[in-house]
Scaffold this active site. Structure first.
Site, PDB file in Angstrom:
ATOM      1  N   PRO A  46       0.809  -1.214   0.000  1.00 46.41           N
ATOM      2  CG  PRO A  46       0.091  -0.940   2.197  1.00 46.41           C
ATOM      3  CD  PRO A  46       0.821  -1.894   1.305  1.00 46.41           C
ATOM      4  CD1 TRP A 608       4.284  -4.366   3.552  1.00 47.62           C
ATOM      5  CD2 TRP A 608       4.833  -4.822   1.431  1.00 47.62           C
ATOM      6  NE1 TRP A 608       3.207  -4.971   2.965  1.00 47.62           N
ATOM      7  CE2 TRP A 608       3.519  -5.259   1.662  1.00 47.62           C
ATOM      8  CE3 TRP A 608       5.398  -5.000   0.172  1.00 47.62           C
ATOM      9  CZ2 TRP A 608       2.755  -5.867   0.666  1.00 47.62           C
ATOM     10  CZ3 TRP A 608       4.640  -5.592  -0.819  1.00 47.62           C
ATOM     11  CH2 TRP A 608       3.329  -6.026  -0.575  1.00 47.62           C
TER      12      TRP A 608
END
Length: 1093
Positions: A46, A608
């Site tokens: 995201p 991430w």
RNA sequence: AGUCUCGUAGCUCAGCUGGUUAGAGCACUACACUGAUAAUGUAGGGGUCGGCGGUUCGAGUCCGCCCGAGACUACCA
């Protein structure tokens, strides 16, 4: 009819195709039409819509898009749920900046509620920009139903994950040493420490202190520190277990007292000068010069020093528990200081850890609540117990004082015979980015995940992940895992997911909430027990969550731990939380875990990529992704990082608007491997768009032009391969080879290689060879089988290329494909993105043919270079060329492409010269690769011997099939296979040679050849006239030509040739008449008149 | 400071497990071609493959050290 165009306009194609995709729901169809049981799982990392999208986002997303599109074309169903990262420090900081407040104002001048509302509003500020760039660049991702990390559903899933960790005993609260800004009164994240200018050069006092060994006379251990203010907190000394230490007999330079000091052997020379056995105390000087010594009296390893007790250096506070011992620390080195590290568990991360490990106590005093606190308070001042320095700041916080605390401490040490050396020390030290004041490393409370306990499993599972590039997985990521520390989950901020843990005031009881349902139940229970009215808040953020009070089984009140969860946990939770797992979509989740493919920038390695992996391993004992591409940075064309400050950023919007998305994407992918940094240069996009897209467009235009003239439609059956000419079979062979290579490249996440191979095929094989050589097949005569074969072959090539390029250049590929559909034999899917990637037919691949054609190209190129040298135009036919052949296969191969070569270079015949005779001069070289092992040291001597052979001797080798020589009395036998014999020259001929290939050219011109040359010359001029007169390519003409001697032989002999070439129905040789024009020929001027007939 | 990546022509990049003249495109220069033409072909200049050392008959390629660029992770006292 195939559509014809006035020119290539990539941005225009983007617009048309985008509109078409929208209207026809192509993206949706590309998913729906695929089998749900054949998923290819992709996770979208995201982005935060808090900032504008940059060109590097286009890069990262192009990579994601390529493989998703490719897999779709492999028949896989590739769902792509979009997502937004909505929490985190950057958002809070930008809100603070906008509101002109600091963290301390939150809850005072602005309520937490208002503040968080502002964050929620700000976080999607640039969403429309992001949506726009996503669309314009052709990145297909589902933006209709994205996951959003601030929603209650997402938060609930995160809570569930946290509770899973809690239940596995992986969550604990502890204090660690963290960067803390006394000036701002707040802890700092490592992110804040990495802000520009955070590290500044400052000058500190460094001191080597003398720690007196217990039970020995005048014996001291020397430890170096750059922070003398931590010395009152000292409780241990650390040595390296294998480092060697020595004891030196000398005097203290300040007090002149005799002493024996212990330090690392390697560091000895940094402090001491030469030995002076009769050194006297008054010879000691208090400067920084090397120190003389009497003798070295002992040597020990670190392990031997372990456990030695020493006296407390500055006894303001007495520790409770074990202290003042020598312990082992694996971080101890001998690159600085004395090789012995002073340990103050309250002010150093390493110190804290090693002290804990060895059961060493920290020096603390009780605070107002009776809880232990370090000797320095949160303002950065010494507590009252440190009597001499009570209330003084330990670092420079702008206070006015004569001397720093560090200086005063060293002075005190000096007078007490506790200082060995002190000096100024310049080093870079982290500063608070907001207050510009030095930070302290200070013990703070935090919640941790015990990631270290699953280190091995994480390492193990990481080895099953396919990293692109592999080095990032093994090195950067793998090494990081091997040294894994516990994950500090706490953030003392406001806008984020609240930690779902409630604790009693005495910290003895706690509960970790795993769902909204459970929260409701606990609230109800608490309401009954406490007789109050609370309910589950509509918004699961602060401050609402903070207000909830729960009750333990024993009836104790439980209060929420005020921390937020690190935002990285949010994004790492997306495989589960995007589906609101396990509260909904259980099946959906199971089908979509783990991911087949993810991609982000290398900067996400410890971000991430790590959090995905960690949560996957900890909660599900599984990898979270199987393949990962980590791309490099996008730099400016000079290799500088793009930044607002330098103004060297590239605006993705204007770039795409100007050059089109495809050229931009193609450039980024083809120019450098994704994992290398990209030096982004707009002229590179121009080059790609000219060279590749322009050429491909030209090829299509050429095809469309003639296909329309001939009314070509692929309605009739395919011309069988064996009935097509050599060149068709060749280009189809190359095409199928290409399919195989490109398919493999995409499948193994090598997009750069794929694009480069496609470019090479389009440029070299298709455009510059196939089309160029076949042009006349398209324009000559009526439709025939040969012509049909040409159309079909070119059509096939274009069609296949459009599919192969589709993942990278989705717009142009679809445009080309759809144009070609006009004449398709069977209508394919409406969009190329619904089609399948072609499958390579190995039956069409003919390696011998490919080799043959390569010979044709090389031989042609040699002949052309000879013509060039002799200034002989290609239009002028030549009688023959000579090619020396050294084996049968070569002759057969060349013979297969003879016609092509002759046509290309305009020569009448090829004559082969066999290697046996003495016409050809040759050279012999050893086959280094195979002979290297056999000959070893003699290699060079043999090579020299071969180089000096005469032509006769070479012929002898060819005849006998072997060669013998002696090197330093050793006989060496070589077979013909171990030697490389190549032609180099044919004496008396015009010769060109290139890598073992030799061509000789006969440049004698007969009258006949001259006449034919003239005929071609005329054809050329007449074509020019046709063109400048704007005749149609199909118009018939009549020609009148002045009767001059130098054209007569040509016209007599080649009239029909000239006519058919120029579509002339009449060619008359006449006296000069009216109109017409003058032609400039090599032999002179001539009058000509060309008219439509 | 550590870990990792990168360093080959003016620019962007190839160069597989070491094999003897280090390649391509762009740019530049000259010439040619002209029924794809704001295309195309041919030729030319331009390289101590970041530096130093080592292994080897042979190193752009393998090893060590160093220099430079970048990313990430960092209180090494």
């Amino acid at each position: 009819m195939f559509k014809e165009f006035k020119g290539l306009n990539l941005p225009q194609i983007d617009k048309e195709i985008l509109e078409y995709w929208d209207n026809s729901q192509i993206f949706q169809k590309s998913i729906d039409q695929r089998d749900a049981n054949q998923p290819f799982v992709f996770y979208e990392g995201p982005p935060s819509a808090n900032g504008m999208p940059g060109i590097h986002h286009v890069m990262a997303r192009a990579i994601k898009d390529i493989f998703c599109r490719f897999q779709t074309m492999k028949g896989k169903r590739v769902e792509r749920k979009g997502g937004w990262d909505t929490h985190g420090l950057p958002i809070e900081l930008s809100v603070e900046k906008e509101l002109g407040i600091t963290k301390e104002d939150i809850g005072k001048s602005i309520s937490v509620e208002e503040y968080n509302d502002k964050c929620r509003e700000t976080v999607m500020r640039y969403k429309d920009k992001w949506d726009a760039i996503t669309k314009q660049m052709g990145y297909w991702v589902d933006l209709e139903n994205p996951y959003v990390t601030y929603t209650n559903e997402y938060i609930e899933s995160v809570w569930w994950l946290i509770s899973q960790l809690y239940q596995k005993g992986l969550l604990y609260k502890g204090y660690t040493i963290q960067p803390y800004s006394p000036a701002a009164g707040t802890g700092l994240s490592s992110h804040e420490l990495n802000m520009p200018n955070a590290y500044q050069e400052i000058t500190d006092i460094s001191a080597v202190a003398q720690f007196k060994v217990k039970g020995e006379v005048n014996t001291f251990i020397l430890a170096w520190t750059t922070t003398p203010w931590t010395l009152p907190s000292n409780t241990a000394l650390a040595v390296g277990k294998d480092i060697r230490y020595i004891k030196v007999h000398t005097f203290n330079r300040y007090t002149k007292e005799e002493c024996f000091v212990i330090l690392a052997k390697d560091r000895f020379s940094s402090y001491f000068s030469e030995q002076q056995p009769d050194l006297q105390p008054d010879q000691m000087k208090a400067g920084n010069q090397p120190i003389p010594y009497i003798e070295i009296v002992g040597e020990y390893t670190g392990r031997e020093l372990e456990g030695i007790h020493y006296e407390q250096l500055l006894s303001y506070v007495i520790p409770e528990g074990k202290a003042f011992e020598v312990i082992l620390g694996d971080f101890v080195t001998t690159s600085d200081g004395t090789g012995i590290v002073h340990i103050s568990p309250t002010f150093g991360a390493d110190d804290f850890k090693v002290a804990k490990l060895n059961g060493i106590a920290a020096l603390t005093v009780p605070d107002v609540n009776g809880n232990p606190m370090p000797l320095v308070d949160k303002q950065g001042k010494f507590v009252s117990q440190v009597t001499d320095f009570a209330g003084r700041y330990v670092k420079d916080y702008g206070q006015k004082e004569e001397r720093s605390v560090d200086t005063d401490i060293t002075i005190k040490l000096k007078t007490e015979n506790k200082l060995f050396v002190s000096e100024k020390y310049v080093h870079s030290y982290p500063h608070c980015w907001r207050t510009d004041k030095p930070i302290l490393y200070y013990p703070l409370d935090s919640w941790f995940i015990k990631t270290s306990s699953l280190k091995e499993r994480m390492v193990q599972l990481n080895q099953t992940i396919n990293w692109k590039p592999a080095s990032t997985g093994e090195g950067r990521f793998g090494k990081w895992l091997e040294n894994l520390q516990d994950w500090n989950l706490s953030r003392s901020r406001y806008w984020g997911i609240p930690l779902p843990i409630w604790r009693s005031a005495d910290a003895k009881e706690e509960i970790c909430i795993q769902s909204i349902a459970q929260l409701k139940m606990e609230i109800d229970r608490a309401n009954v027990a406490l007789g109050i009215q609370q309910s589950v808040p509509a918004d699961l953020h602060r401050p609402y969550m903070d207000e909830i009070i729960l009750v333990s089984a024993n009836g104790e009140k439980l209060f929420r731990e005020l921390d937020l969860i690190d935002v990285w946990f949010d994004s790492g939770a997306m495989p589960y939380a995007q589906w609101h797992y396990p509260f909904e979509n259980k099946e959906k989740f199971e089908q979509n875990f783990p991911a087949d493919f993810i991609a982000e920038g290398v900067d996400q390695t410890r971000g991430w990529f790590y959090t995905l992996h960690a949560i996957g391993v900890m909660v599900f004992d599984s990898v979270a992704f199987k393949n990962v591409v980590s791309n490099g940075l996008v730099l400016d064309k000079n290799g500088q990082k793009m930044s607002k400050r330098l103004g060297n950023g590239i605006d993705p919007f204007s770039t795409i608007e100007k050059y089109g998305a495809d050229a931009t994407r193609w450039y980024m992918i083809s120019n450098a491997q994704p994992w290398d940094n990209l030096k982004f240069d707009l002229s590179g996009i121009e080059e790609v768009s000219r060279k590749f897209f322009g050429t491909l467009y030209n090829t299509y235009s050429f095809f469309a032009l003639y296909a329309n003239i001939d009314q070509f439609k692929w309605s009739s059956a395919e011309v069988p391969l064996e009935k097509r000419p050599e060149i068709d079979r060749w280009v189809l062979s190359e095409l199928n080879t290409l399919i195989h290579l490109v398919d493999t490249d995409y499948a193994t996440y090598e997009p750069t290689n794929a694009t480069r191979k496609i470019m090479e095929f389009v440029d070299e094989n298709l455009s510059n060879w196939y089309v160029r050589l076949c042009r006349r097949r398209f324009w000559k005569g009526e439709m025939s089988e040969d012509k049909l074969a040409a159309y079909q072959t070119l059509y096939t090539c274009l069609n296949v290329v459009s599919r192969l390029m589709a993942p990278v250049a989705p717009f142009f590929a679809d445009w080309l494909y759809r144009n070609l559909q006009e004449g398709a034999l069977e209508k394919g899917p409406e969009s190329i993105h619904l089609a399948l990637i072609p499958v390579s037919d190995s039956g069409i691949i003919d390696h011998a043919l490919e080799e043959r054609m390569a010979y044709a190209q090389r031989i042609s190129s040699l002949v052309l270079s000879l013509r060039k040298k002799e200034k002989l135009k290609v239009r002028q036919p030549l009688q023959k060329m000579l090619i020396p052949i050294l084996n049968d296969n070569f002759e057969k191969q060349v013979e297969g492409v003879k016609d092509l070569i002759l046509a290309e270079v305009n020569v009448k015949e090829i004559e082969y010269v066999s290697g046996a005779g003495n016409i050809i001069q040759k050279k012999v070289k050893p086959d280094f690769k195979s002979l290297g092992k056999k000959l070893g040291k003699n290699m060079k001597a043999v090579a020299d011997a071969l180089a000096s052979l005469s032509q006769e001797e070479i012929q002898q080798i060819e005849k006998s099939g072997s060669f013998e020589t002696s090197v330093s009395e050793e006989i060496i036998q070589l077979t013909r296979e171990e030697l490389d014999i190549v032609p180099v020259d044919i004496p008396g001929w015009l010769v060109a040679t290139d890598a073992g290939l030799t061509v000789a050219l006969d440049i004698q011109l007969s009258d006949e050849l001259i006449a034919e040359g003239m005929a071609r010359e005329l054809v050329n001029r007449i074509q020019n006239i046709r063109k400048s007169s704007d005749f149609n390519v199909t118009d018939k003409i009549a020609i009148q030509l002045e009767a001059l001697d130098f054209v007569k032989p040509a016209v007599e002999k080649y009239a029909s040739y000239i006519c058919s070439e120029t579509l002339a129905e009449k060619l008359d040789v006449v006296e000069k008449g009216d109109g017409g024009e003058m032609l400039d020929l090599p032999e002179g001027e001539i009058w000509i008149k060309v008219t439509l007939s």
